[in-house]
Design an enzyme around this catalytic site. Sequence first.
Site, short mmCIF file in Angstrom:
data_model
loop_
_atom_site.label_atom_id
_atom_site.label_comp_id
_atom_site.label_asym_id
_atom_site.label_seq_id
_atom_site.Cartn_x
_atom_site.Cartn_y
_atom_site.Cartn_z
N ARG A 221 0.84 -1.19 0.00
CA ARG A 221 0.00 0.00 0.00
C ARG A 221 0.88 1.24 0.00
O ARG A 221 1.94 1.28 0.64
CB ARG A 221 -0.94 0.01 1.21
CG ARG A 221 -2.10 -0.98 1.09
CD ARG A 221 -3.06 -0.56 -0.01
NE ARG A 221 -4.20 -1.46 -0.17
CZ ARG A 221 -4.27 -2.42 -1.07
NH1 ARG A 221 -3.24 -2.65 -1.87
NH2 ARG A 221 -5.37 -3.15 -1.18
N HIS A 269 0.21 0.29 -10.47
CA HIS A 269 -0.64 -0.63 -9.71
C HIS A 269 -1.01 -1.86 -10.55
O HIS A 269 -2.18 -2.20 -10.72
CB HIS A 269 -1.91 0.07 -9.22
CG HIS A 269 -2.47 -0.56 -7.98
ND1 HIS A 269 -3.03 0.16 -6.95
CD2 HIS A 269 -2.56 -1.87 -7.59
CE1 HIS A 269 -3.43 -0.66 -5.99
NE2 HIS A 269 -3.16 -1.90 -6.36
#
Length: 306
Positions: A221, A269
């Site tokens: 994250r 991502h």
Amino acid sequence: MRVLFAAPARQWDEWAPALRNACPEIELCRDGDPAGFDALVYAPGYPEDGTVLDFSPFTRARVVQSLWAGVERIVTNTTLTQPLCRMVDPGLTRGMVEYCLGWTMRAHLGMHVYRQDGVWRNDVMPPLASSRNVSILGMGELGRAVATALLALGFRVTGWSQSGREVPGVDMLAGDALPKALSRAEILICLLPDTPDTRNLLDAERLALLPKGATIINSGRGTLIDDTALLAALNRGDLGHAVLDVFRTEPLPADHPFWTNRHVTVTPHVAADTRAETAAPVAAENLRRAMQGAPLLHLVDRKRGY
């Protein structure tokens, strides 16, 4: 079994056939009376008007099955009283293993050194994997899978988690032993979830514990690392490189300094994604368990946040 597909409309064409194939007994719906649903299949971005989903009218729902591995965007919803299950998708796990393995090997072998510019650079020989220390922060499903793959290649692997639960072949550390895990990490792989305890975990003080020239691979994250502290450490030469797949703001703004820093590799991502064909059977199993009153898989601990 009536199930609400509580996910953005763009995902319907991919997920509806996969879910119906994996669980033919369900009646999968895109809308309807909340009190009439036995379960929800949820993904962030729903509702699409930007409001927060109110779970309180879903009085009959026995489970909310997330389509994402991360649940930080739903677990704090105070209206959510139904059991929440995160997605543990074998396809996502395999994707994460391949991503981490690929970038670890690039850092280990120094592949960035061999620019195709006519210069014969044979003055540095990389060590064998058995001489390279890799630390993994976060030893859940993904961390254990990545560790197993690295061990198979001969790397020396240290794992860190709050519990320190044993993983065969991995030197496991827990809790207060984080500095020890960092001090070993010639290559550091971050796979922690986003929780109040993990935000800015890698601040300036902890980044300074890494060996000089270390590489960081963050596919957990974006909140785990203090961006300013990371850039400062890279620019000083204390750290060698950072491969970043997750960010505080996504998409990463075009003017963010990560894009132009030669010591940073930005990937958008893409380390791992939930794949409908491999994840739908997992969701189907939990839907069946919910209707049978059986123990649910991958049940989220609300206090821990994952």
